[in-house]
Design a protein around this motif. Sequence first.
Motif, mmCIF file in Angstrom:
data_model
loop_
_atom_site.group_PDB
_atom_site.id
_atom_site.type_symbol
_atom_site.label_atom_id
_atom_site.label_comp_id
_atom_site.label_asym_id
_atom_site.label_seq_id
_atom_site.Cartn_x
_atom_site.Cartn_y
_atom_site.Cartn_z
ATOM 1 N N ARG A 127 41.425 8.151 -43.257
ATOM 2 C CA ARG A 127 40.745 6.995 -43.855
ATOM 3 C C ARG A 127 41.560 5.719 -43.697
ATOM 4 N NH1 ARG A 127 40.443 3.917 -48.285
ATOM 5 N NH2 ARG A 127 38.399 3.418 -49.155
ATOM 6 N N ASP A 128 42.859 5.790 -43.916
ATOM 7 C CA ASP A 128 43.712 4.599 -43.787
ATOM 8 C C ASP A 128 43.690 4.047 -42.362
ATOM 9 O OD1 ASP A 128 44.422 4.760 -46.459
ATOM 10 O OD2 ASP A 128 46.312 5.811 -46.061
ATOM 11 N N ALA A 129 43.717 4.937 -41.381
ATOM 12 C CA ALA A 129 43.654 4.492 -39.988
ATOM 13 C C ALA A 129 42.306 3.854 -39.690
ATOM 14 C CB ALA A 129 43.902 5.668 -39.046
ATOM 15 N N LEU A 130 41.238 4.440 -40.223
ATOM 16 C CA LEU A 130 39.911 3.882 -40.011
ATOM 17 C C LEU A 130 39.825 2.463 -40.561
ATOM 18 C CD1 LEU A 130 36.959 4.045 -39.161
ATOM 19 C CD2 LEU A 130 36.479 5.181 -41.340
ATOM 20 N N TRP A 131 40.324 2.261 -41.772
ATOM 21 C CA TRP A 131 40.289 0.928 -42.390
ATOM 22 C C TRP A 131 41.114 -0.069 -41.567
ATOM 23 C CZ3 TRP A 131 37.277 3.523 -45.451
ATOM 24 C CH2 TRP A 131 36.498 2.840 -46.377
ATOM 25 N N ALA A 132 42.290 0.355 -41.173
ATOM 26 C CA ALA A 132 43.169 -0.538 -40.421
ATOM 27 C C ALA A 132 42.558 -0.903 -39.068
ATOM 28 C CB ALA A 132 44.540 0.107 -40.235
ATOM 29 N N VAL A 133 42.032 0.087 -38.356
ATOM 30 C CA VAL A 133 41.443 -0.161 -37.049
ATOM 31 C C VAL A 133 40.162 -0.983 -37.179
ATOM 32 C CG1 VAL A 133 40.328 0.974 -35.068
ATOM 33 C CG2 VAL A 133 42.538 1.786 -35.915
ATOM 34 N N GLY A 134 39.334 -0.642 -38.146
ATOM 35 C CA GLY A 134 38.105 -1.415 -38.362
ATOM 36 C C GLY A 134 38.399 -2.875 -38.650
ATOM 37 N N ASN A 135 39.363 -3.122 -39.505
ATOM 38 C CA ASN A 135 39.709 -4.506 -39.833
ATOM 39 C C ASN A 135 40.395 -5.213 -38.668
ATOM 40 O OD1 ASN A 135 38.721 -5.109 -42.557
ATOM 41 N ND2 ASN A 135 39.931 -3.314 -43.079
ATOM 42 N N ALA A 136 41.147 -4.482 -37.860
ATOM 43 C CA ALA A 136 41.752 -5.073 -36.658
ATOM 44 C C ALA A 136 40.654 -5.485 -35.668
ATOM 45 C CB ALA A 136 42.723 -4.090 -36.012
ATOM 46 N N TYR A 137 39.622 -4.668 -35.562
ATOM 47 C CA TYR A 137 38.482 -4.991 -34.697
ATOM 48 C C TYR A 137 37.859 -6.318 -35.136
ATOM 49 C CZ TYR A 137 35.785 -2.425 -31.128
ATOM 50 O OH TYR A 137 35.252 -1.960 -29.956
ATOM 51 N N ARG A 138 37.602 -6.428 -36.444
ATOM 52 C CA ARG A 138 37.001 -7.656 -36.985
ATOM 53 C C ARG A 138 37.921 -8.859 -36.793
ATOM 54 N NH1 ARG A 138 35.255 -7.261 -42.902
ATOM 55 N NH2 ARG A 138 33.924 -9.027 -42.374
ATOM 56 N N ARG A 139 39.193 -8.678 -37.031
ATOM 57 C CA ARG A 139 40.160 -9.768 -36.897
ATOM 58 C C ARG A 139 40.222 -10.250 -35.438
ATOM 59 N NH1 ARG A 139 43.345 -7.557 -39.915
ATOM 60 N NH2 ARG A 139 44.503 -6.306 -38.416
ATOM 61 N N PHE A 140 40.251 -9.318 -34.498
ATOM 62 C CA PHE A 140 40.284 -9.674 -33.087
ATOM 63 C C PHE A 140 39.056 -10.514 -32.727
ATOM 64 C CE2 PHE A 140 39.535 -8.991 -28.549
ATOM 65 C CZ PHE A 140 40.787 -9.264 -28.024
ATOM 66 N N ALA A 141 37.881 -10.108 -33.197
ATOM 67 C CA ALA A 141 36.647 -10.840 -32.897
ATOM 68 C C ALA A 141 36.673 -12.241 -33.487
ATOM 69 C CB ALA A 141 35.439 -10.069 -33.423
ATOM 70 N N THR A 142 37.273 -12.384 -34.658
ATOM 71 C CA THR A 142 37.343 -13.692 -35.311
ATOM 72 C C THR A 142 38.381 -14.596 -34.651
ATOM 73 O OG1 THR A 142 36.691 -12.712 -37.419
ATOM 74 C CG2 THR A 142 37.792 -14.844 -37.514
#
Length: 184
Positions: free
Chosen positions: A79-94
């Motif tokens: 779960r922690d990896a999922l949250w970190a990767v998901g938020n990294a995806y969003r941050r990269f797009a922004t």
Amino acid sequence: MAKQRIDSGDVTDAALDVLDANGSEDLTLSKVASELGVQSSALYNHVEGLSGLRQGVALKASETLEMSLRDAAIARSGRDALWAVGNAYRRFATEHPGQFEAATVLFGEPTPEITETITSITELFVRIVEGIGATEDRVLDDARALHSAIRGFVILEATRGFDRSADVDDSFDHLLELLVRGLK
């Protein structure tokens, strides 16, 4: 006045800057040349026209996205990896909207190098799925579904495809929770 010396890395970096500032519609050889302070003809020593420039940009953007996701997952699992990767995806797009577009909406057929990067991102999602405890027989399918859901959400967010009456951050957290529950 001294002649400006450039290499293929300079050309790709300048193209990424143009992409992030203006989007893919404005990615032209003349804009990249202007960014570098050279004539457009100088770029042909480093790229095979606009299609070559776009392929180089797609590769570099894909590699940068992959590295951002990998860095986010370091020392995390489940779960922690999922949250970190998901938020990294969003941050990269922004932070890099043009690069995100280049990494997710490839310009032409993917090269073997781009395919390798895409495979590496899929493998990262496989490890996340395994850490959450999904069943072994569908790990690749689960990883693809997880990646698709996150990527789709981020694309919709980046293209203003959501009604803004609700908090998008809460919606993203809810998506991640749904994915975790679905995988368990």
